[in-house]
Design a protein around this motif. Structure first.
Motif, mmCIF file in Angstrom:
data_model
loop_
_atom_site.group_PDB
_atom_site.id
_atom_site.type_symbol
_atom_site.label_atom_id
_atom_site.label_comp_id
_atom_site.label_asym_id
_atom_site.label_seq_id
_atom_site.Cartn_x
_atom_site.Cartn_y
_atom_site.Cartn_z
ATOM 1 N N PRO A 1 37.415 42.781 14.333
ATOM 2 C CA PRO A 1 38.480 41.802 14.599
ATOM 3 C C PRO A 1 39.341 41.583 13.363
ATOM 4 C CG PRO A 1 36.367 40.706 14.356
ATOM 5 C CD PRO A 1 36.073 42.169 14.407
ATOM 6 N N PHE A 2 40.621 41.322 13.592
ATOM 7 C CA PHE A 2 41.556 41.029 12.511
ATOM 8 C C PHE A 2 41.535 39.525 12.253
ATOM 9 C CE2 PHE A 2 45.766 40.051 10.819
ATOM 10 C CZ PHE A 2 45.823 40.944 9.761
ATOM 11 N N LEU A 3 41.256 39.142 11.017
ATOM 12 C CA LEU A 3 41.161 37.727 10.677
ATOM 13 C C LEU A 3 42.556 37.159 10.465
ATOM 14 C CD1 LEU A 3 38.132 37.798 8.204
ATOM 15 C CD2 LEU A 3 38.142 37.396 10.670
ATOM 16 N N LYS A 4 42.897 36.166 11.259
ATOM 17 C CA LYS A 4 44.227 35.569 11.198
ATOM 18 C C LYS A 4 44.193 34.230 10.469
ATOM 19 C CE LYS A 4 45.686 37.678 15.582
ATOM 20 N NZ LYS A 4 46.227 37.402 16.940
ATOM 21 N N SER A 5 45.305 33.947 9.808
ATOM 22 C CA SER A 5 45.441 32.668 9.118
ATOM 23 C C SER A 5 45.613 31.537 10.124
ATOM 24 C CB SER A 5 46.640 32.710 8.166
ATOM 25 O OG SER A 5 46.897 31.438 7.626
ATOM 26 N N ARG A 6 45.086 30.373 9.791
ATOM 27 C CA ARG A 6 45.220 29.209 10.663
ATOM 28 C C ARG A 6 46.425 28.351 10.309
ATOM 29 N NH1 ARG A 6 38.873 27.213 11.035
ATOM 30 N NH2 ARG A 6 38.163 28.833 12.466
ATOM 31 N N GLY A 7 47.240 28.797 9.391
ATOM 32 C CA GLY A 7 48.412 28.025 9.005
ATOM 33 C C GLY A 7 48.175 27.194 7.756
ATOM 34 N N GLN A 8 49.275 26.733 7.153
ATOM 35 C CA GLN A 8 49.205 25.971 5.923
ATOM 36 C C GLN A 8 49.923 24.634 6.075
ATOM 37 O OE1 GLN A 8 50.594 29.754 3.627
ATOM 38 N NE2 GLN A 8 49.548 28.486 2.121
ATOM 39 N N ALA A 9 49.658 23.748 5.135
ATOM 40 C CA ALA A 9 50.335 22.461 5.120
ATOM 41 C C ALA A 9 51.790 22.649 4.718
ATOM 42 C CB ALA A 9 49.629 21.507 4.156
ATOM 43 N N SER A 10 52.664 21.748 5.169
ATOM 44 C CA SER A 10 54.078 21.834 4.843
ATOM 45 C C SER A 10 54.329 21.405 3.406
ATOM 46 C CB SER A 10 54.889 20.945 5.794
ATOM 47 O OG SER A 10 54.547 19.575 5.594
ATOM 48 N N PHE A 11 55.498 21.741 2.893
ATOM 49 C CA PHE A 11 55.868 21.373 1.531
ATOM 50 C C PHE A 11 55.868 19.854 1.365
ATOM 51 C CE2 PHE A 11 59.062 20.184 -1.631
ATOM 52 C CZ PHE A 11 58.665 20.938 -2.722
ATOM 53 N N THR A 12 56.386 19.142 2.367
ATOM 54 C CA THR A 12 56.435 17.679 2.288
ATOM 55 C C THR A 12 55.042 17.080 2.241
ATOM 56 O OG1 THR A 12 58.513 17.710 3.552
ATOM 57 C CG2 THR A 12 57.354 15.608 3.373
ATOM 58 N N THR A 13 54.150 17.601 3.063
ATOM 59 C CA THR A 13 52.776 17.091 3.075
ATOM 60 C C THR A 13 52.092 17.329 1.736
ATOM 61 O OG1 THR A 13 52.603 17.509 5.460
ATOM 62 C CG2 THR A 13 50.546 17.231 4.236
ATOM 63 N N ARG A 14 52.309 18.486 1.158
ATOM 64 C CA ARG A 14 51.685 18.797 -0.126
ATOM 65 C C ARG A 14 52.229 17.899 -1.234
ATOM 66 N NH1 ARG A 14 51.124 25.419 -0.372
ATOM 67 N NH2 ARG A 14 49.727 25.614 1.425
ATOM 68 N N VAL A 15 53.537 17.692 -1.240
ATOM 69 C CA VAL A 15 54.114 16.801 -2.254
ATOM 70 C C VAL A 15 53.542 15.393 -2.114
ATOM 71 C CG1 VAL A 15 56.234 15.685 -3.036
ATOM 72 C CG2 VAL A 15 56.231 18.127 -2.530
ATOM 73 N N ALA A 16 53.452 14.903 -0.880
ATOM 74 C CA ALA A 16 52.910 13.562 -0.662
ATOM 75 C C ALA A 16 51.448 13.476 -1.099
ATOM 76 C CB ALA A 16 53.050 13.183 0.817
ATOM 77 N N ALA A 17 50.665 14.521 -0.795
ATOM 78 C CA ALA A 17 49.242 14.504 -1.147
ATOM 79 C C ALA A 17 49.044 14.530 -2.661
ATOM 80 C CB ALA A 17 48.529 15.697 -0.503
ATOM 81 N N VAL A 18 49.771 15.399 -3.351
ATOM 82 C CA VAL A 18 49.624 15.490 -4.806
ATOM 83 C C VAL A 18 50.175 14.239 -5.480
ATOM 84 C CG1 VAL A 18 50.210 16.833 -6.859
ATOM 85 C CG2 VAL A 18 49.675 18.000 -4.728
ATOM 86 N N THR A 19 51.272 13.669 -4.944
ATOM 87 C CA THR A 19 51.834 12.441 -5.510
ATOM 88 C C THR A 19 50.844 11.296 -5.414
ATOM 89 O OG1 THR A 19 54.089 13.122 -4.933
ATOM 90 C CG2 THR A 19 53.713 10.784 -5.339
ATOM 91 N N TYR A 20 50.256 11.130 -4.241
ATOM 92 C CA TYR A 20 49.284 10.048 -4.068
ATOM 93 C C TYR A 20 48.064 10.260 -4.960
ATOM 94 C CZ TYR A 20 45.970 6.880 -1.844
ATOM 95 O OH TYR A 20 45.038 5.903 -1.610
ATOM 96 N N ARG A 21 47.597 11.502 -5.049
ATOM 97 C CA ARG A 21 46.450 11.802 -5.907
ATOM 98 C C ARG A 21 46.772 11.514 -7.372
ATOM 99 N NH1 ARG A 21 44.841 17.960 -6.053
ATOM 100 N NH2 ARG A 21 46.640 18.032 -7.449
ATOM 101 N N SER A 22 47.942 11.921 -7.820
ATOM 102 C CA SER A 22 48.341 11.674 -9.201
ATOM 103 C C SER A 22 48.505 10.191 -9.470
ATOM 104 C CB SER A 22 49.647 12.416 -9.514
ATOM 105 O OG SER A 22 49.490 13.807 -9.363
ATOM 106 N N PHE A 23 49.062 9.472 -8.504
ATOM 107 C CA PHE A 23 49.232 8.023 -8.675
ATOM 108 C C PHE A 23 47.884 7.329 -8.844
ATOM 109 C CE2 PHE A 23 49.990 3.669 -7.324
ATOM 110 C CZ PHE A 23 51.181 3.358 -7.980
ATOM 111 N N LEU A 24 46.903 7.726 -8.026
ATOM 112 C CA LEU A 24 45.563 7.149 -8.163
ATOM 113 C C LEU A 24 44.950 7.497 -9.518
ATOM 114 C CD1 LEU A 24 43.831 7.713 -4.691
ATOM 115 C CD2 LEU A 24 44.672 5.574 -5.655
ATOM 116 N N ASN A 25 45.096 8.744 -9.910
ATOM 117 C CA ASN A 25 44.518 9.173 -11.180
ATOM 118 C C ASN A 25 45.155 8.436 -12.355
ATOM 119 O OD1 ASN A 25 42.971 10.784 -12.982
ATOM 120 N ND2 ASN A 25 44.698 12.166 -13.231
ATOM 121 N N MET A 26 46.465 8.286 -12.325
ATOM 122 C CA MET A 26 47.145 7.589 -13.420
ATOM 123 C C MET A 26 46.767 6.117 -13.487
ATOM 124 S SD MET A 26 50.922 9.328 -13.079
ATOM 125 C CE MET A 26 51.142 11.099 -13.280
ATOM 126 N N SER A 27 46.506 5.523 -12.337
ATOM 127 C CA SER A 27 46.128 4.103 -12.336
ATOM 128 C C SER A 27 44.701 3.889 -12.818
ATOM 129 C CB SER A 27 46.287 3.519 -10.928
ATOM 130 O OG SER A 27 45.353 4.116 -10.028
#
Length: 614
Positions: free
Chosen positions: A378-404
């Motif tokens: 069988p050929f292994l297919k990708s299940r898709g990736q998160a959007s650019f907006t979702t990634r920016v929001a996730a990293v921003t929130y993570r960085s905000f928590l870390n900085m605090s």
């Protein structure tokens, strides 16, 4: 379900045994359905099974043949290696330091840079290896984690980065729970990751299991782990490998590298690929490896760790030990008990290599690799990736928590800035606003800004840790340079504004409205500095110049004639708002510079997804 057809027995043991007999109790396996056609022959269809005997919908069978890698076009780090890794198995690539085990793992995962020369074949389910996003996991050596986040926060943020944007929140939570359970991290969800004297949290073994759990969120079928038990005690190592063994029993194909293991971990392994100087010394199951050493004249003592025995035979560094202890009576007695220990490592290695190449194990490996190459699975297919907006929001929130939460990111600077602001402001208190004292006030602001600029370096170590996390995520296609730079800018802006506002407020009231006057054009007028380099382009590239012009224009707009007398090179024609726009553009330019710096530091890996050179 897609299956591959294997004909012409005899077949290697891994494909003809029933479930659980190909690598220890509870491991997954293969079921063979044999059909006859007129008595002239037979064919067998092989279907991978999990630990419960269920056929797997997604599975990964990896095979490599005559694999050779050269990093500089001359020296070969691995030479003509052949082997396989099938569903339900835990394969360990072992050997002394610099034997090529890490290079082999990178070659299998397609992690080499574009200038590396890779020859031979690497097949995934009978096809030229093409690893799609989400179908495999690669866990690098070391730990790149954010210390201040809890285990559950770390995994959920990773789920936001890795899973497709259409994935419901409830499913993401379920995936996180599954990863926690897979790596035996129940009860640790609210505990900080830790790893430094400032943040107490998980033990090294638990952090390593968390690192692996982060790569399991896409539910990969093929898992690569580089030195997962390095620097762990025997208990932590056993628990980690047992967790990997459990993943294998559920149908995953797991490949790890290690230099040595404890005896308990050794018995968990399904297959061993033993290397020395890039060459294969053995490939097969653990029991057969011990038998091979014994048949070659190097039996393992009954009370010795097998991996220690392998290293003792293959590592040339032990020859130095023999020379150092040659006068020691105990060493002589030990050598008489095991005469082969007096041999050079090169002699032992050649003997073992020759013995293996002539053994039945090598023939079995060749036969199985040939069978895995015959038919496409069988050929292994990708299940898709998160959007650019979702990634920016996730990293921003993570960085905000870390900085605090991270004391050294901004709070340390805040504690240093505030007393310094009070000291400078009180020393220069009561100057008044007469034109004659503008130089003194400028000197006060110069002192403040100079110290503030120097103390800003306190946040560099925390930023460096964030960049390490970014590099790990970038190699696994979980984020990008644009996501990191944008998220870091957005999350850091409130803290920078807070520090600036509080410290400036103290100085503002005590120094009578003179704010943040910097050094450009104060101690040495611009027309008096050397034009080459220092005026063009240094004075125009320095933010101090525009800050001084803007602040003086704002504070002394009614006394421009005096400013021209004090600063012969004064030119306020551009206006304070233009200076402000220039400063904003420079701040943006620094972020763009960071973005391209991250791109230049990125090590591309273009071999992945392409057929290796014949």
């Amino acid at each position: 379900m897609s299956t591959s057809t294997i004909t012409n027995p005899p077949e290697p043991a891994a494909f003809v045994v029933e479930r659980g007999s190909n690598g220890g109790s509870g491991a997954g396996g293969f079921v063979r359905e044999i059909s006859s056609s007129g008595g002239s022959g037979s064919s067998s269809r092989v279907s991978p099974l999990d630990a419960n005997g269920n056929k797997l919908e997604r599975w990964a069978s990896l095979a490599w043949r005559d694999l050779t890698v050269s990093l500089d076009g001359k020296n070969k780090v691995i030479q003509s290696l052949t082997g396989y890794a099938t569903p339900g198995t835990l394969t360990a690539i072992m050997g002394p330091s610099c034997c090529g085990k890490n290079h082999l793992l990178k070659a299998l995962a397609g992690r080499f840079p574009s200038h590396a020369k890779v020859y031979g074949e690497v097949l995934l389910n009978g096809r030229p290896r093409y690893l799609k996003y989400g179908t495999y996991a690669y866990v690098s050596k070391g730990e790149q984690l954010i210390e201040t986040l809890t285990v559950r926060e770390t995994l959920y943020n990773a789920a936001l980065l890795q899973l497709p944007k259409c994935t419901p929140c409830s499913e993401k939570t379920a995936v996180v729970d599954s990863a926690i359970s897979s790596m035996e991290l129940e009860g640790y969800g609210s505990i900080p990751v830790g790893g430094s004297f400032l943040v107490k949290g998980l033990t090294p073994g638990e952090r390593k299991r968390l690192t692996i759990a982060m790569e399991l969120l896409t539910r990969p079928t093929l898992i690569f782990c580089d030195e997962p038990i390095d620097n762990l005690d025997s208990v932590s190592a056993f628990l980690l490998v047992a967790s990997l063994k459990k993943l294998a029993s559920n149908g995953c194909t797991v490949v790890i590298t290690t230099e040595r293991t404890c005896t308990e971990v050794f018995h968990l392994l399904t297959t061993i690929c033993l290397l020395s100087k890039g060459k294969a010394i053995f490939f097969g199951d653990t029991a057969a490896c011990l038998e091979l050493f014994a048949s070659a004249g190097f039996p393992c003592p009954s009370l010795q760790n097998p991996t220690d025995h392998f290293l003792r035979a293959l590592n040339a560094e032990f020859e130095k030990v023999n020379r150092i202890t040659k006068l020691n009576q105990a060493s002589k007695l030990f050598s008489r008990a095991s005469p082969w220990r007096r041999l050079d490592a090169s002699v032992i290695t050649r003997t073992l290599e020759t013995t293996y190449n002539a053994s039945n194990e090598a023939a079995v490996v060749e036969a199985l690799v040939h069978q895995l190459s015959e038919k496409e699975g069988p050929f292994l297919k990708s299940r898709g990736q998160a959007s650019f907006t979702t990634r920016v929001a996730a990293v921003t929130y993570r960085s905000f928590l870390n900085m605090s939460r991270c004391f050294t990111y901004f709070w340390l600077r805040f504690l240093l800035y505030l007393p310094l602001s009070v000291c400078i402001a009180t020393i220069f208190y009561g100057l008044g606003d007469s034109p004659q004292l503008v130089t003194v006030r400028a000197s006060a602001i110069f002192a403040m800004v100079s110290f503030f600029s120097l103390l800003a370096i306190a946040g560099v170590p925390a930023l460096a840790k964030d960049i390490k996390v970014y590099r790990r995520e970038r190699k696994n296609d979980h984020t990008s340079a644009g996501v990191f730079v944008l998220a870091n800018f957005v999350s850091s802006s409130p803290y920078l504004l807070l520090v600036s506002a509080v410290c400036s407020s103290v100085t503002y009231s005590l120094l009578l409205q003179v704010l943040m006057m910097l050094s450009g054009g104060h101690f040495r007028e611009l027309d008096q500095v050397p034009k080459t380099v220092w005026k063009y382009p240094a004075s125009y590239a320095a933010f101090h110049t525009y800050a001084v012009e803007g602040i003086l224009e704002n504070e002394y707009s009614s006394r421009r004639d005096f400013l021209r007398q004090r600063y012969a090179s004064w030119d306020s024609s551009s206006g304070k708002w233009m200076d402000l726009w220039i400063l904003a553009a420079m701040a943006l330019a620094y972020r763009i510079l960071l973005y391209f710096s991250l791109l230049l530091c990125r090590k591309s890996s273009t071999n992945n997804g392409h057929k290796t050179k014949p």
